[in-house]
Design an enzyme around this catalytic site. Structure first.
Site, mmCIF file in Angstrom:
data_model
loop_
_atom_site.group_PDB
_atom_site.id
_atom_site.type_symbol
_atom_site.label_atom_id
_atom_site.label_comp_id
_atom_site.label_asym_id
_atom_site.label_seq_id
_atom_site.Cartn_x
_atom_site.Cartn_y
_atom_site.Cartn_z
ATOM 1 N N LYS A 103 -14.551 14.638 -52.025
ATOM 2 C CA LYS A 103 -14.999 13.072 -51.735
ATOM 3 C C LYS A 103 -13.812 12.533 -52.330
ATOM 4 C CE LYS A 103 -17.815 13.664 -54.919
ATOM 5 N NZ LYS A 103 -19.741 14.424 -54.475
ATOM 6 N N GLU A 188 -27.047 16.344 -62.639
ATOM 7 C CA GLU A 188 -25.693 16.726 -63.114
ATOM 8 C C GLU A 188 -26.228 16.140 -64.458
ATOM 9 O OE1 GLU A 188 -22.117 17.056 -62.096
ATOM 10 O OE2 GLU A 188 -22.793 16.891 -59.454
ATOM 11 N N ASP A 199 -18.206 8.287 -57.855
ATOM 12 C CA ASP A 199 -18.740 8.509 -56.834
ATOM 13 C C ASP A 199 -19.065 7.868 -55.676
ATOM 14 O OD1 ASP A 199 -20.346 11.314 -56.458
ATOM 15 O OD2 ASP A 199 -21.471 8.952 -55.677
ATOM 16 N N LYS A 203 -16.301 7.501 -52.059
ATOM 17 C CA LYS A 203 -17.174 7.359 -50.973
ATOM 18 C C LYS A 203 -16.785 5.902 -49.868
ATOM 19 C CE LYS A 203 -20.217 10.989 -52.477
ATOM 20 N NZ LYS A 203 -22.132 10.748 -52.547
ATOM 21 N N GLY A 300 -26.651 18.148 -51.473
ATOM 22 C CA GLY A 300 -27.699 18.524 -51.050
ATOM 23 C C GLY A 300 -27.368 20.328 -50.126
HETATM 24 N N1 LIG Z 1 -22.990 19.987 -53.906
HETATM 25 C C1 LIG Z 1 -24.301 18.874 -53.421
HETATM 26 O O1 LIG Z 1 -24.580 18.473 -52.558
HETATM 27 C C2 LIG Z 1 -22.532 18.762 -52.515
HETATM 28 C C3 LIG Z 1 -22.647 17.195 -51.444
HETATM 29 C C4 LIG Z 1 -21.191 16.839 -51.209
HETATM 30 C C5 LIG Z 1 -20.492 16.782 -51.272
HETATM 31 N N2 LIG Z 1 -20.069 17.991 -52.798
HETATM 32 C C6 LIG Z 1 -19.270 18.383 -52.502
HETATM 33 O O2 LIG Z 1 -19.334 19.856 -52.009
HETATM 34 C C7 LIG Z 1 -17.763 20.188 -52.658
HETATM 35 C C8 LIG Z 1 -18.517 21.554 -53.128
HETATM 36 O O3 LIG Z 1 -19.498 22.077 -54.534
HETATM 37 P P1 LIG Z 1 -20.505 22.389 -54.551
HETATM 38 O O4 LIG Z 1 -21.730 21.556 -54.865
HETATM 39 O O5 LIG Z 1 -20.611 23.897 -53.658
HETATM 40 O O6 LIG Z 1 -20.332 23.282 -56.119
HETATM 41 P P2 LIG Z 1 -20.326 24.408 -56.975
HETATM 42 O O7 LIG Z 1 -21.686 24.541 -57.207
HETATM 43 O O8 LIG Z 1 -19.894 24.268 -58.338
HETATM 44 O O9 LIG Z 1 -19.622 25.527 -56.012
HETATM 45 C C9 LIG Z 1 -18.182 25.512 -56.007
HETATM 46 C C10 LIG Z 1 -17.871 26.932 -56.116
HETATM 47 O O10 LIG Z 1 -15.673 26.988 -55.895
HETATM 48 C C11 LIG Z 1 -15.592 27.921 -56.894
HETATM 49 N N3 LIG Z 1 -14.915 27.451 -57.674
HETATM 50 C C12 LIG Z 1 -14.601 26.400 -58.458
HETATM 51 N N4 LIG Z 1 -13.003 26.380 -59.038
HETATM 52 C C13 LIG Z 1 -12.810 27.088 -59.015
HETATM 53 C C14 LIG Z 1 -11.158 27.942 -58.919
HETATM 54 N N5 LIG Z 1 -10.209 27.514 -59.234
HETATM 55 N N6 LIG Z 1 -10.427 28.798 -58.191
HETATM 56 C C15 LIG Z 1 -11.882 29.716 -57.566
HETATM 57 N N7 LIG Z 1 -12.766 29.301 -57.350
HETATM 58 C C16 LIG Z 1 -13.057 27.790 -57.566
HETATM 59 C C17 LIG Z 1 -16.811 28.076 -57.860
HETATM 60 O O11 LIG Z 1 -16.443 30.055 -58.209
HETATM 61 P P3 LIG Z 1 -17.683 30.959 -58.626
HETATM 62 O O12 LIG Z 1 -18.966 30.530 -57.821
HETATM 63 O O13 LIG Z 1 -17.394 32.064 -58.976
HETATM 64 O O14 LIG Z 1 -18.351 29.979 -60.104
HETATM 65 C C18 LIG Z 1 -17.892 28.370 -56.616
HETATM 66 O O15 LIG Z 1 -18.352 28.897 -55.578
HETATM 67 C C19 LIG Z 1 -17.447 19.163 -53.709
HETATM 68 O O16 LIG Z 1 -16.024 19.044 -53.439
HETATM 69 C C20 LIG Z 1 -18.499 18.630 -54.389
HETATM 70 O O17 LIG Z 1 -18.450 17.158 -54.585
HETATM 71 C C21 LIG Z 1 -21.016 18.472 -52.702
#
Ligand SMILES: NC(=O)c1ccc[n+]([C@@H]2O[C@H](COP(=O)([O-])OP(=O)(O)OC[C@H]3O[C@@H](n4cnc5c(N)ncnc54)[C@H](OP(=O)(O)O)[C@@H]3O)[C@@H](O)[C@H]2O)c1
EC number: 1.1.1.3
Length: 427
Positions: A103, A188, A199, A203, A300
């Site tokens: 986002k 978090e 956030d 959106k 999620g």
């Molecule tokens: N979580 C939710 O419920 C949710 C909901 C809606 C939208 N989103 C969006 O979805 C996206 C991902 O969120 P998430 O919660 O899945 O994040 P996350 O759990 O923190 O996962 C991030 C992933 O990206 C990798 N990563 C981060 N920085 C990196 C870099 N510089 N180079 C290479 N790899 C890198 C990390 O590697 P490692 O695993 O090796 O650490 C990890 O696998 C975000 O934009 C978030 O705003 C999330």
């Protein structure tokens, strides 16, 4: 066969991998060809993962995806501003279509990303970026395309909605409910982007651009979070027939877009008032369809994974059948954001005053002198020299209210202005 490169294997990335594996046959039928992950970027190759994954798929070098001529679609799920933005732009330049749930990047750089995509005949899909599993981007682009949309309201952050629901139902204060949300994994360790409203601002910026076909600068969006909400305000709201929600609002005006995020009193019989806990909702008005509201969990692994995978299916189908369903953005205009002090709103005001004769008259005079008219007054009698005074105003310009509150603050018998919260009666 269409080939995917996924940037990130965290919460959402793992969800997408699980769905693509579990529903592979079904997805193949929908797309008309197999969709295969050939590389996944991570930060740490040695990290324990909660899914079984072929280690040969993993890389810590982004170029293996961005510059890989075999890859058709890049799925960006690393989050944050950089390097995500750079990876998206370079992937588009290399002729790849993008699916992202980021986002921040779409709200801040959407205009540049969409223009670059249009120039390169690439597609950019971002359903997961707003309210996780709640379908709203594609409905705005397709099912609601016949409508002029003039207003959107949303509860777009599950963390703050959980905290406000918990504070209200269980009569807790903010810190206690925040801690509870953190213990349950709904907030978090650093919750500031959620509770300070940023956030939700990303959106609503995305939704407003799409609905009004006007780009606004996310830095101009007025943002106020929920840190200052007290359980007393939630109780008084209930007594007066309201609930308090962190509301994201976008209204299309002639001179600009009125777009903001702040806590708001909402009549308790309004459908939005019933969205509790970690649920999100979007409520909008289309000139043909009328009121539309959808609700779902806003975050999620699997709800967001569902939205991201649906985007992958859409882009893959379009590539496979050489069609384009995803809306182009090149006709979108740029727009100003209406300044908050020019906006008219009703307000809930809670003051603490000394229990002396004449105090009401002094306050009422200041309001009158500044064009602030009162819709209701609630005086709570306590056996105490200090009493709370609660007002709900009619619609007033924010700057007139601010001027009157500055004068009221200076009155000798006014101890403190405890709360100032906008009231949305005309949703
Ligand atoms: N979580 C939710 O419920 C949710 C909901 C809606 C939208 N989103 C969006 O979805 C996206 C991902 O969120 P998430 O919660 O899945 O994040 P996350 O759990 O923190 O996962 C991030 C992933 O990206 C990798 N990563 C981060 N920085 C990196 C870099 N510089 N180079 C290479 N790899 C890198 C990390 O590697 P490692 O695993 O090796 O650490 C990890 O696998 C975000 O934009 C978030 O705003 C999330």
């Amino acid at each position: 066969m269409l080939k995917l490169g996924i940037l990130g294997l965290g919460t959402v990335g793992s969800g997408v991998v699980k769905i693509l594996e579990k529903n592979a046959e079904n997805i193949k039928n929908k797309v008309g060809t197999e969709v295969k992950i050939i590389k996944i970027l991570v930060n740490n190759l040695d990290k324990e993962r909660d899914i079984e994954i072929d280690k040969n798929l993993l890389t810590d070098n982004a170029e293996d995806i961005i510059n890989n001529p075999e890859i058709d679609i890049v799925v960006e799920l690393i989050g944050g501003e950089q390097p995500a933005y750079d990876y998206i732009m370079r992937s588009i330049e290399n002729g790849k279509s993008i699916v992202t749930a980021n986002k921040l990047v779409i709200a801040k750089y959407g205009k540049r990303i969409f223009r670059k995509a249009d120039e390169n005949d690439a597609q950019v899909c971002y359903e997961g970026s707003v309210a996780g599993g709640l379908p709203i981007i594609r409905p705005l682009q397709n099912s609601l395309a016949a409508n002029r949309i003039e207003k959107i309201y949303g509860i777009l952050n599950g963390t703050t909605n959980y905290i406000l629901t918990d504070m209200s139902k269980n009569k807790k204060d903010f810190d206690e409910s925040l801690k509870n949300a953190q213990d349950l994994g709904f907030a978090e360790a650093d919750p500031s982007s959620d509770i300070d409203g940023h956030d939700a601002a990303y959106k609503i910026t995305i939704l407003s651009s799409l609905a009004f076909e006007r780009f606004v600068d996310v830095r101009d969006v007025y943002v106020e979070g929920i840190r200052e909400i007290k359980s007393t305000d939630l109780e008084l709201a209930h007594e007066m027939g309201y609930v308090i929600k962190l509301l994201a609002i976008a209204k299309n005006g002639n001179d600009g877009v009125d777009i903001r995020v702040h806590p708001a009193f909402i009549p308790e019989d309004h459908p939005i008032a019933m969205i509790n806990g970690t649920y999100n909702c979007v409520y909008l008005h289309g000139d043909a369809v009328g009121q539309v509201m959808s609700t779902a969990r806003g975050a999620g692994q699997m709800p967001t994974g569902s939205a991201v995978t649906a985007d992958i299916i859409q882009v893959a189908k379009d590539i496979n059948y050489n069609q384009r369903e995803v809306q182009r953005m090149d006709s979108f205009l740029e727009s100003n954001v209406t300044k908050i002090d020019e906006i008219e709103n009703s307000f809930y005001l809670r003051l603490e005053v000394e229990d002396k004769p004449g105090v009401m008259a002094h306050i009422a005079k200041i309001f009158g002198d500044n064009n602030v008219s009162l819709a209701s007054v609630l005086q709570k009698q306590k056996d105490n020299p200090v009493v709370p005074l609660v007002f709900i105003t009619h619609h007033v310009k924010e700057k007139d209210l601010e001027k009157s509150l500055n004068e009221i603050k200076e009155l000798d018998d006014v101890i403190e202005i405890k709360s100032v919260i906008r009231v949305e009666n005309d949703i």
